[in-house]
Write a protein that holds these residues in place. Structure first.
Motif, PDB file in Angstrom:
ATOM      1  N   LEU A 198      28.614  30.716  47.493  1.00 38.57           N
ATOM      2  CA  LEU A 198      28.103  31.382  48.878  1.00 38.57           C
ATOM      3  C   LEU A 198      29.091  31.938  49.398  1.00 38.57           C
ATOM      4  CD1 LEU A 198      25.676  31.286  50.737  1.00 38.57           C
ATOM      5  CD2 LEU A 198      26.462  29.455  51.905  1.00 38.57           C
ATOM      6  N   TYR A 199      30.492  31.749  49.339  1.00 34.69           N
ATOM      7  CA  TYR A 199      31.533  32.514  49.831  1.00 34.69           C
ATOM      8  C   TYR A 199      31.953  33.544  49.131  1.00 34.69           C
ATOM      9  CZ  TYR A 199      36.390  33.431  51.218  1.00 34.69           C
ATOM     10  OH  TYR A 199      37.652  34.132  51.761  1.00 34.69           O
ATOM     11  N   ASN A 200      32.083  33.373  47.671  1.00 29.03           N
ATOM     12  CA  ASN A 200      32.654  34.396  46.678  1.00 29.03           C
ATOM     13  C   ASN A 200      31.438  35.384  46.342  1.00 29.03           C
ATOM     14  OD1 ASN A 200      35.581  33.778  46.116  1.00 29.03           O
ATOM     15  ND2 ASN A 200      34.376  31.871  45.734  1.00 29.03           N
ATOM     16  N   GLY A 201      30.030  35.105  46.582  1.00 36.58           N
ATOM     17  CA  GLY A 201      29.017  36.173  46.277  1.00 36.58           C
ATOM     18  C   GLY A 201      29.118  37.146  47.209  1.00 36.58           C
ATOM     19  N   LYS A 202      29.804  37.003  48.471  1.00 32.12           N
ATOM     20  CA  LYS A 202      29.602  38.243  49.400  1.00 32.12           C
ATOM     21  C   LYS A 202      28.357  38.702  49.969  1.00 32.12           C
ATOM     22  CE  LYS A 202      34.333  38.282  49.415  1.00 32.12           C
ATOM     23  NZ  LYS A 202      34.873  37.131  48.411  1.00 32.12           N
ATOM     24  N   MET A 203      27.401  37.763  50.090  1.00 29.54           N
ATOM     25  CA  MET A 203      25.977  37.948  50.414  1.00 29.54           C
ATOM     26  C   MET A 203      25.891  38.376  51.930  1.00 29.54           C
ATOM     27  SD  MET A 203      24.035  34.408  50.045  1.00 29.54           S
ATOM     28  CE  MET A 203      22.548  34.985  51.125  1.00 29.54           C
ATOM     29  N   ASP A 204      24.782  39.050  52.466  1.00 26.98           N
ATOM     30  CA  ASP A 204      24.706  39.390  53.700  1.00 26.98           C
ATOM     31  C   ASP A 204      23.943  38.309  54.463  1.00 26.98           C
ATOM     32  OD1 ASP A 204      25.641  41.804  53.409  1.00 26.98           O
ATOM     33  OD2 ASP A 204      23.876  42.845  52.454  1.00 26.98           O
ATOM     34  N   MET A 223      34.769  39.102  42.823  1.00 26.60           N
ATOM     35  CA  MET A 223      36.147  38.600  42.625  1.00 26.60           C
ATOM     36  C   MET A 223      36.860  39.364  41.756  1.00 26.60           C
ATOM     37  SD  MET A 223      35.206  34.442  42.116  1.00 26.60           S
ATOM     38  CE  MET A 223      36.854  34.230  42.643  1.00 26.60           C
ATOM     39  N   SER A 224      38.344  39.393  41.859  1.00 25.57           N
ATOM     40  CA  SER A 224      39.044  40.175  41.270  1.00 25.57           C
ATOM     41  C   SER A 224      39.168  40.282  39.608  1.00 25.57           C
ATOM     42  CB  SER A 224      40.522  40.087  41.767  1.00 25.57           C
ATOM     43  OG  SER A 224      41.155  38.873  41.259  1.00 25.57           O
ATOM     44  N   PHE A 225      38.978  39.412  39.122  1.00 26.74           N
ATOM     45  CA  PHE A 225      39.217  39.387  37.816  1.00 26.74           C
ATOM     46  C   PHE A 225      37.826  40.291  37.139  1.00 26.74           C
ATOM     47  CE2 PHE A 225      41.551  35.059  37.162  1.00 26.74           C
ATOM     48  CZ  PHE A 225      42.540  35.723  37.784  1.00 26.74           C
ATOM     49  N   GLU A 226      36.718  39.927  37.673  1.00 30.53           N
ATOM     50  CA  GLU A 226      35.619  40.658  37.316  1.00 30.53           C
ATOM     51  C   GLU A 226      35.399  41.907  37.582  1.00 30.53           C
ATOM     52  OE1 GLU A 226      31.341  40.311  36.014  1.00 30.53           O
ATOM     53  OE2 GLU A 226      33.056  39.029  35.802  1.00 30.53           O
ATOM     54  N   ALA A 227      36.091  42.421  38.738  1.00 30.34           N
ATOM     55  CA  ALA A 227      36.376  43.798  39.170  1.00 30.34           C
ATOM     56  C   ALA A 227      37.364  44.473  37.976  1.00 30.34           C
ATOM     57  CB  ALA A 227      37.016  43.779  40.555  1.00 30.34           C
ATOM     58  N   GLY A 228      38.221  43.623  37.705  1.00 29.56           N
ATOM     59  CA  GLY A 228      39.130  44.225  36.625  1.00 29.56           C
ATOM     60  C   GLY A 228      38.749  44.648  35.282  1.00 29.56           C
ATOM     61  N   GLU A 232      42.140  45.415  44.669  1.00 27.53           N
ATOM     62  CA  GLU A 232      43.451  45.017  45.380  1.00 27.53           C
ATOM     63  C   GLU A 232      42.615  44.252  46.728  1.00 27.53           C
ATOM     64  OE1 GLU A 232      45.499  48.677  46.277  1.00 27.53           O
ATOM     65  OE2 GLU A 232      46.388  48.556  44.514  1.00 27.53           O
ATOM     66  N   ALA A 233      41.449  44.960  47.055  1.00 30.32           N
ATOM     67  CA  ALA A 233      40.675  44.345  48.241  1.00 30.32           C
ATOM     68  C   ALA A 233      40.164  42.897  47.800  1.00 30.32           C
ATOM     69  CB  ALA A 233      39.439  45.473  48.809  1.00 30.32           C
ATOM     70  N   ALA A 234      39.657  42.601  46.342  1.00 25.64           N
ATOM     71  CA  ALA A 234      39.185  41.524  45.991  1.00 25.64           C
ATOM     72  C   ALA A 234      40.585  40.561  45.967  1.00 25.64           C
ATOM     73  CB  ALA A 234      38.632  41.800  44.696  1.00 25.64           C
ATOM     74  N   ILE A 235      41.587  41.088  45.582  1.00 21.98           N
ATOM     75  CA  ILE A 235      42.651  40.036  45.542  1.00 21.98           C
ATOM     76  C   ILE A 235      43.340  39.713  46.526  1.00 21.98           C
ATOM     77  CG2 ILE A 235      45.287  39.878  44.920  1.00 21.98           C
ATOM     78  CD1 ILE A 235      44.674  41.947  42.592  1.00 21.98           C
ATOM     79  N   ALA A 236      43.059  40.532  47.900  1.00 19.91           N
ATOM     80  CA  ALA A 236      43.339  40.109  49.234  1.00 19.91           C
ATOM     81  C   ALA A 236      42.629  39.005  49.761  1.00 19.91           C
ATOM     82  CB  ALA A 236      43.241  41.399  49.897  1.00 19.91           C
ATOM     83  N   THR A 237      41.243  38.966  49.269  1.00 16.71           N
ATOM     84  CA  THR A 237      40.522  37.891  49.726  1.00 16.71           C
ATOM     85  C   THR A 237      40.385  36.595  48.995  1.00 16.71           C
ATOM     86  OG1 THR A 237      38.561  38.838  48.938  1.00 16.71           O
ATOM     87  CG2 THR A 237      39.224  39.517  51.051  1.00 16.71           C
ATOM     88  N   GLU A 238      41.046  36.464  47.978  1.00 19.85           N
ATOM     89  CA  GLU A 238      41.015  35.595  46.703  1.00 19.85           C
ATOM     90  C   GLU A 238      42.042  34.610  46.785  1.00 19.85           C
ATOM     91  OE1 GLU A 238      40.772  35.878  41.952  1.00 19.85           O
ATOM     92  OE2 GLU A 238      39.374  36.917  43.258  1.00 19.85           O
ATOM     93  N   TYR A 239      42.214  33.360  46.463  1.00 13.01           N
ATOM     94  CA  TYR A 239      42.743  32.398  46.225  1.00 13.01           C
ATOM     95  C   TYR A 239      43.601  32.631  44.979  1.00 13.01           C
ATOM     96  CZ  TYR A 239      45.430  28.020  45.805  1.00 13.01           C
ATOM     97  OH  TYR A 239      46.383  27.061  45.740  1.00 13.01           O
ATOM     98  N   THR A 240      44.939  32.992  45.071  1.00  9.96           N
ATOM     99  CA  THR A 240      45.689  33.333  43.952  1.00  9.96           C
ATOM    100  C   THR A 240      46.744  32.211  43.565  1.00  9.96           C
ATOM    101  OG1 THR A 240      47.567  34.450  45.392  1.00  9.96           O
ATOM    102  CG2 THR A 240      45.696  35.849  44.503  1.00  9.96           C
ATOM    103  N   GLY A 241      46.673  31.304  44.370  1.00 14.04           N
ATOM    104  CA  GLY A 241      47.582  29.994  43.839  1.00 14.04           C
ATOM    105  C   GLY A 241      47.389  29.183  42.534  1.00 14.04           C
ATOM    106  N   ASP A 242      46.363  29.325  42.058  1.00 10.35           N
ATOM    107  CA  ASP A 242      45.803  28.614  40.836  1.00 10.35           C
ATOM    108  C   ASP A 242      44.428  29.124  40.306  1.00 10.35           C
ATOM    109  OD1 ASP A 242      45.869  26.662  38.973  1.00 10.35           O
ATOM    110  OD2 ASP A 242      45.761  24.981  40.228  1.00 10.35           O
ATOM    111  N   ALA A 243      44.232  28.774  39.110  1.00  6.16           N
ATOM    112  CA  ALA A 243      42.851  29.053  38.734  1.00  6.16           C
ATOM    113  C   ALA A 243      42.307  28.084  37.611  1.00  6.16           C
ATOM    114  CB  ALA A 243      43.043  30.396  37.792  1.00  6.16           C
ATOM    115  N   LEU A 244      41.091  28.077  37.173  1.00  8.44           N
ATOM    116  CA  LEU A 244      40.556  27.178  36.484  1.00  8.44           C
ATOM    117  C   LEU A 244      39.332  27.818  35.688  1.00  8.44           C
ATOM    118  CD1 LEU A 244      39.917  23.801  38.162  1.00  8.44           C
ATOM    119  CD2 LEU A 244      41.408  24.180  36.320  1.00  8.44           C
ATOM    120  N   PHE A 245      39.266  27.817  34.300  1.00 11.04           N
ATOM    121  CA  PHE A 245      38.031  28.228  33.354  1.00 11.04           C
ATOM    122  C   PHE A 245      36.870  27.499  33.858  1.00 11.04           C
ATOM    123  CE2 PHE A 245      35.773  28.997  29.480  1.00 11.04           C
ATOM    124  CZ  PHE A 245      35.270  30.266  29.760  1.00 11.04           C
TER     125      PHE A 245
END
Length: 274
Positions: free
Chosen positions: A82-88, A157-162, A172-185
């Motif tokens: 719900l958060y990362n989907g950026k829906m209205d 999300m930033s990886f999808e945008a890239g 850069e806008a996607a990275i600014a709102t994303e948690y960059t401290g860790d990741a999981l597949f």
């Protein structure tokens, strides 16, 4: 027989959770807020993968409060999607989820189903109403997720945008709102999910056993200019028990899988226009 209810079943995390339990022969009720007209080729692909199972039933979000479920059932609420989907329509969806939780509580707290919130690490304020609603529910659990990536990752999300070769400003806008401290597949997360849910801890934060996981993914996705501009990130620790997930997919392999999937979706979209 236990039933799993997945709220966000046609999103990213919710889709994989739904697929996981269906593959185990479990019964799943899927709830979602997506309008099929928005991305028909994506919806059709997901419906082909999970919708044909005899153990799967789908309801739109506005039917959620009509469900009668028992205390043996488990409800997964994907606040992450719900958060990362950026829906209205976030407020509408939150209201429907809140009404559903209150209905469960009216049956008596001892009869409430198991409720599992899948939360983004980076944002809690948006979901304060849901967090407050489950405070008194003894069988509720909160699982905080770092950035999760893989096929079907949300477009915002930033990886999808890239991978989709969006412009630097979009990335850069996607990275600014994303948690960059860790990741999981995503499949590593889902494979660990049942053990995490079975834990006695009420609040859990998942982490990768791969150091600098997000940064290693970023190096596979973004050009050198963007990578060199990234600020050092410090993993955020919520007031939760830390559970490390053993990753069977390394960052290079995971990004390659997401890239391959996106190429197939792009071809599918083109074919639909012919």
């Amino acid at each position: 027989m236990q039933t799993f209810i997945v709220i966000g079943t046609y999103q990213f995390i919710g889709f994989y959770v739904t697929q996981h339990f269906l593959n185990q022969g479990e019964e799943v009720i899927g709830i979602d807020w997506t309008e099929k007209e928005g991305s028909p080729h994506i919806m059709e692909e997901k419906e082909l993968e999970i919708g044909r199972s005899a153990n799967y039933i789908y309801f739109p979000i506005n039917k959620l409060k009509l469900l009668d479920i028992s205390r043996q059932d488990t409800v997964f609420i994907s606040c992450y999607d719900l958060y990362n989907g950026k829906m209205d329509k976030t407020d509408i969806v939150l209201r429907e989820i809140g009404s559903f939780i209150e209905k469960c509580k009216k049956n008596g707290l001892s009869e409430a189903p198991n409720i599992v919130l899948l939360m983004p690490i980076e944002e809690e304020r948006v979901f304060q109403s849901i967090l407050s609603a489950i405070e008194v529910v003894e069988c509720a659990k909160i699982i905080y997720l770092p950035t999760v990536y893989g096929p079907w990752q949300s477009e915002g999300m930033s990886f999808e945008a890239g991978i989709n070769q969006q412009g630097p400003s979009v990335i850069e806008a996607a990275i600014a709102t994303e948690y960059t401290g860790d990741a999981l597949f995503v499949t590593d997360f889902v494979n660990a999910l049942e053990d995490v849910v079975a834990s006695s801890d009420r609040s859990i934060q998942l982490s990768s056993n791969i150091a600098d996981h997000w940064n290693k993914c970023a190096e596979c996705v973004f050009d050198e200019e963007i990578v060199s501009s990234l600020s050092p990130s410090t993993p955020k620790i919520n007031k939760a028990s830390i559970v490390q997930v053993h990753c069977n997919t390394d960052p290079q392999e995971g990004v390659a899988s997401q890239r391959k999937h996106n190429k197939r979706l792009s071809l599918l979209k083109k074919w639909r226009k012919v």
